[in-house]
Design a protein around this motif. Structure first.
Motif, PDB file in Angstrom:
ATOM      1  N   VAL A 157       0.614  -0.908  -0.055  1.00 27.55           N
ATOM      2  CA  VAL A 157       0.153   0.311  -0.170  1.00 27.55           C
ATOM      3  C   VAL A 157       0.780   0.797   0.201  1.00 27.55           C
ATOM      4  CG1 VAL A 157      -1.879   1.676   1.336  1.00 27.55           C
ATOM      5  CG2 VAL A 157      -2.292  -0.914   0.888  1.00 27.55           C
ATOM      6  N   ALA A 158       1.651   1.105   0.797  1.00 32.95           N
ATOM      7  CA  ALA A 158       2.835   2.251   0.818  1.00 32.95           C
ATOM      8  C   ALA A 158       3.762   2.748  -0.759  1.00 32.95           C
ATOM      9  CB  ALA A 158       3.957   2.021   1.789  1.00 32.95           C
ATOM     10  N   MET A 159       4.126   1.565  -0.952  1.00 37.09           N
ATOM     11  CA  MET A 159       4.333   1.629  -2.369  1.00 37.09           C
ATOM     12  C   MET A 159       3.543   2.095  -3.857  1.00 37.09           C
ATOM     13  SD  MET A 159       6.926  -1.974  -2.380  1.00 37.09           S
ATOM     14  CE  MET A 159       7.456  -1.393  -4.260  1.00 37.09           C
ATOM     15  N   ALA A 160       2.378   1.806  -4.148  1.00 41.34           N
ATOM     16  CA  ALA A 160       1.804   1.611  -4.103  1.00 41.34           C
ATOM     17  C   ALA A 160       1.254   3.546  -4.085  1.00 41.34           C
ATOM     18  CB  ALA A 160       0.295   1.501  -4.301  1.00 41.34           C
ATOM     19  N   PHE A 161       0.661   4.401  -3.445  1.00 47.06           N
ATOM     20  CA  PHE A 161       0.795   5.346  -2.052  1.00 47.06           C
ATOM     21  C   PHE A 161       2.426   6.631  -2.726  1.00 47.06           C
ATOM     22  CE2 PHE A 161       0.596   9.013   0.449  1.00 47.06           C
ATOM     23  CZ  PHE A 161      -0.483   9.396   0.219  1.00 47.06           C
ATOM     24  N   LEU A 162       2.964   5.628  -2.996  1.00 55.24           N
ATOM     25  CA  LEU A 162       4.010   6.681  -3.010  1.00 55.24           C
ATOM     26  C   LEU A 162       4.273   6.739  -4.371  1.00 55.24           C
ATOM     27  CD1 LEU A 162       6.846   5.150  -1.219  1.00 55.24           C
ATOM     28  CD2 LEU A 162       6.040   7.508  -0.840  1.00 55.24           C
ATOM     29  N   TYR A 163       3.575   6.065  -6.012  1.00 55.48           N
ATOM     30  CA  TYR A 163       4.149   5.765  -7.203  1.00 55.48           C
ATOM     31  C   TYR A 163       3.060   6.388  -7.696  1.00 55.48           C
ATOM     32  CZ  TYR A 163       5.015   4.335 -11.515  1.00 55.48           C
ATOM     33  OH  TYR A 163       5.354   3.649 -12.601  1.00 55.48           O
ATOM     34  N   PHE A 164       1.597   5.833  -7.235  1.00 61.43           N
ATOM     35  CA  PHE A 164       0.478   6.293  -7.554  1.00 61.43           C
ATOM     36  C   PHE A 164       0.430   7.661  -7.696  1.00 61.43           C
ATOM     37  CE2 PHE A 164       0.510   1.517  -8.383  1.00 61.43           C
ATOM     38  CZ  PHE A 164       0.786   1.819  -9.885  1.00 61.43           C
ATOM     39  N   VAL A 165      -0.116   8.006  -6.821  1.00 62.58           N
ATOM     40  CA  VAL A 165      -0.949   9.232  -5.485  1.00 62.58           C
ATOM     41  C   VAL A 165       0.432  10.206  -5.402  1.00 62.58           C
ATOM     42  CG1 VAL A 165      -1.681  10.233  -3.561  1.00 62.58           C
ATOM     43  CG2 VAL A 165      -2.148   7.740  -4.320  1.00 62.58           C
ATOM     44  N   LEU A 166       1.753  10.225  -4.998  1.00 67.02           N
ATOM     45  CA  LEU A 166       2.299  10.937  -5.124  1.00 67.02           C
ATOM     46  C   LEU A 166       2.863  11.113  -5.817  1.00 67.02           C
ATOM     47  CD1 LEU A 166       3.512  10.664  -0.493  1.00 67.02           C
ATOM     48  CD2 LEU A 166       1.421  11.974  -1.711  1.00 67.02           C
ATOM     49  N   LYS A 167       3.014  10.901  -6.908  1.00 67.92           N
ATOM     50  CA  LYS A 167       4.807  10.566  -7.831  1.00 67.92           C
ATOM     51  C   LYS A 167       5.941  10.899  -7.726  1.00 67.92           C
ATOM     52  CE  LYS A 167       0.786  10.611 -11.371  1.00 67.92           C
ATOM     53  NZ  LYS A 167      -0.073   9.035 -10.979  1.00 67.92           N
ATOM     54  N   LEU A 222      11.324   8.110  -6.537  1.00 73.87           N
ATOM     55  CA  LEU A 222      12.640   8.520  -6.350  1.00 73.87           C
ATOM     56  C   LEU A 222      12.788   8.198  -4.756  1.00 73.87           C
ATOM     57  CD1 LEU A 222      15.418   9.140  -6.061  1.00 73.87           C
ATOM     58  CD2 LEU A 222      15.099  11.243  -5.224  1.00 73.87           C
ATOM     59  N   GLU A 223      11.443   8.447  -3.977  1.00 73.25           N
ATOM     60  CA  GLU A 223      10.553   8.196  -2.224  1.00 73.25           C
ATOM     61  C   GLU A 223      10.854   6.277  -2.823  1.00 73.25           C
ATOM     62  OE1 GLU A 223       8.627  11.177  -0.763  1.00 73.25           O
ATOM     63  OE2 GLU A 223       9.493  12.029  -0.386  1.00 73.25           O
ATOM     64  N   LEU A 224      10.214   5.856  -3.874  1.00 75.36           N
ATOM     65  CA  LEU A 224       9.504   5.140  -3.678  1.00 75.36           C
ATOM     66  C   LEU A 224      11.304   3.896  -3.660  1.00 75.36           C
ATOM     67  CD1 LEU A 224       7.904   2.297  -4.097  1.00 75.36           C
ATOM     68  CD2 LEU A 224       8.127   2.991  -6.714  1.00 75.36           C
ATOM     69  N   HIS A 255       4.014  15.986   4.404  1.00 71.06           N
ATOM     70  CA  HIS A 255       3.413  15.685   4.090  1.00 71.06           C
ATOM     71  C   HIS A 255       1.781  15.792   5.084  1.00 71.06           C
ATOM     72  CE1 HIS A 255       4.331  14.270  -0.182  1.00 71.06           C
ATOM     73  NE2 HIS A 255       4.997  13.251   0.366  1.00 71.06           N
ATOM     74  N   ILE A 256       2.774  16.545   6.268  1.00 71.42           N
ATOM     75  CA  ILE A 256       1.612  16.234   7.408  1.00 71.42           C
ATOM     76  C   ILE A 256       2.080  17.179   7.744  1.00 71.42           C
ATOM     77  CG2 ILE A 256       0.904  15.532   9.433  1.00 71.42           C
ATOM     78  CD1 ILE A 256       1.622  12.439   9.191  1.00 71.42           C
ATOM     79  N   ARG A 257       1.235  18.716   8.037  1.00 70.39           N
ATOM     80  CA  ARG A 257       1.609  20.782   7.371  1.00 70.39           C
ATOM     81  C   ARG A 257       1.284  20.403   9.189  1.00 70.39           C
ATOM     82  NH1 ARG A 257       5.124  21.014   4.148  1.00 70.39           N
ATOM     83  NH2 ARG A 257       4.212  21.140   1.972  1.00 70.39           N
ATOM     84  N   HIS A 258       0.435  19.719  10.175  1.00 65.60           N
ATOM     85  CA  HIS A 258      -0.182  20.359  11.195  1.00 65.60           C
ATOM     86  C   HIS A 258       0.458  19.508  12.460  1.00 65.60           C
ATOM     87  CE1 HIS A 258      -2.233  20.950  15.190  1.00 65.60           C
ATOM     88  NE2 HIS A 258      -2.476  21.946  14.005  1.00 65.60           N
ATOM     89  N   PRO A 259       1.322  20.381  13.322  1.00 72.22           N
ATOM     90  CA  PRO A 259       2.460  19.426  14.218  1.00 72.22           C
ATOM     91  C   PRO A 259       1.624  18.237  14.843  1.00 72.22           C
ATOM     92  CG  PRO A 259       2.573  22.113  14.836  1.00 72.22           C
ATOM     93  CD  PRO A 259       1.660  22.174  13.395  1.00 72.22           C
ATOM     94  N   PHE A 260       0.825  18.639  15.502  1.00 70.65           N
ATOM     95  CA  PHE A 260      -0.378  17.684  16.642  1.00 70.65           C
ATOM     96  C   PHE A 260      -0.588  16.424  15.132  1.00 70.65           C
ATOM     97  CE2 PHE A 260      -4.266  15.399  17.245  1.00 70.65           C
ATOM     98  CZ  PHE A 260      -3.435  14.991  18.808  1.00 70.65           C
ATOM     99  N   GLY A 261      -1.047  16.396  14.253  1.00 69.58           N
ATOM    100  CA  GLY A 261      -1.097  15.278  13.238  1.00 69.58           C
ATOM    101  C   GLY A 261       0.466  14.742  12.740  1.00 69.58           C
ATOM    102  N   ARG A 262       1.748  15.474  13.229  1.00 71.93           N
ATOM    103  CA  ARG A 262       2.871  14.869  13.550  1.00 71.93           C
ATOM    104  C   ARG A 262       3.319  14.318  14.435  1.00 71.93           C
ATOM    105  NH1 ARG A 262       7.114  19.662  10.619  1.00 71.93           N
ATOM    106  NH2 ARG A 262       6.535  19.375   8.633  1.00 71.93           N
ATOM    107  N   PHE A 263       3.260  14.864  15.597  1.00 75.08           N
ATOM    108  CA  PHE A 263       3.286  14.256  16.841  1.00 75.08           C
ATOM    109  C   PHE A 263       2.570  12.741  16.640  1.00 75.08           C
ATOM    110  CE2 PHE A 263       1.308  13.241  21.142  1.00 75.08           C
ATOM    111  CZ  PHE A 263       2.597  13.762  21.837  1.00 75.08           C
TER     112      PHE A 263
END
Length: 192
Positions: free
Chosen positions: A48-58, A61-63, A124-132
């Motif tokens: 799922v992570a690989m598909a998300f990196l490739y197809f959604v985020l394009k 290199l991260e993949l 990709h997570i901008r809010h500090p609470f989301g990162r935490f």
């Protein structure tokens, strides 16, 4: 310390504390977390992570980075297990496991997988609470998977700690190399 059995005092104390909590409900809980720490759940999360990196985020290199980190961690675990050849504990085994014990493959896989996902999702997570919340979730999941291996009697605590340390070093080195490569690419583009 592991090879010369100099860490037995640590292993014995932690095993006594963790396995001293044994109950039917806790056993079910620990079996669930050990199950999501390897095998089909890890393969599914990775896919799922690989598909998300490739197809959604394009992010190709991260993949590649993600794939190298996850596969590299698994290979490192295999090499270390063959180098140490530590037998698994036999005192009180609730679940069955085969192969050598040190370092814990579940601990390494969890630390690497959830660590690299946190690293890649951070920007990709901008809010500090989301990162935490993301970091807290990754840490709790990784810790619970490691503790489940001790509770179920298939690993020594030093196997789990060793797995975390090996995976942490591999992840830190991989991220350092990746970041350096990105900076080098940016400098090369700017100089053209």
């Amino acid at each position: 310390m592991v090879g010369e059995h100099a860490i037995a005092w640590f292993d014995d104390r932690v095993i006594a504390k963790v396995q001293g909590l044994e109950s039917n409900s806790l056993t079910g809980f620990m079996k669930f977390f050990t199950a999501i720490g390897a095998g089909i759940p890890v393969v599914a999360i990775t896919a799922v992570a690989m598909a998300f990196l490739y197809f959604v985020l394009k992010h190709r290199l991260e993949l590649v980075f993600f794939t190298v980190v996850v596969v590299g961690s698994a290979l490192l675990n295999m090499v270390l297990k063959l180098a140490f050849r530590r037998e698994r504990p036999t005192l009180h085994r609730i679940a069955e496991a085969s192969g050598f014990s040190f370092p814990s493959g579940h601990s390494m896989a969890a630390f690497t997988l959830y660590g690299v996902l946190c690293f890649l999702l951070w920007k990709h997570i901008r809010h500090p609470f989301g990162r935490f919340a993301m970091i807290l979730f990754g840490c709790l999941l990784t810790a619970t998977i490691g503790i489940s291996r001790i509770y179920l009697g298939v690993h020594y605590p030093s196997d789990v700690v060793g797995g975390y340390l090996c995976s942490g070093m591999w992840l830190a080195a991989s991220i350092g190399y990746y970041q350096h490569s990105l900076e080098h690419r940016i400098v090369n583009r700017a100089s053209r």
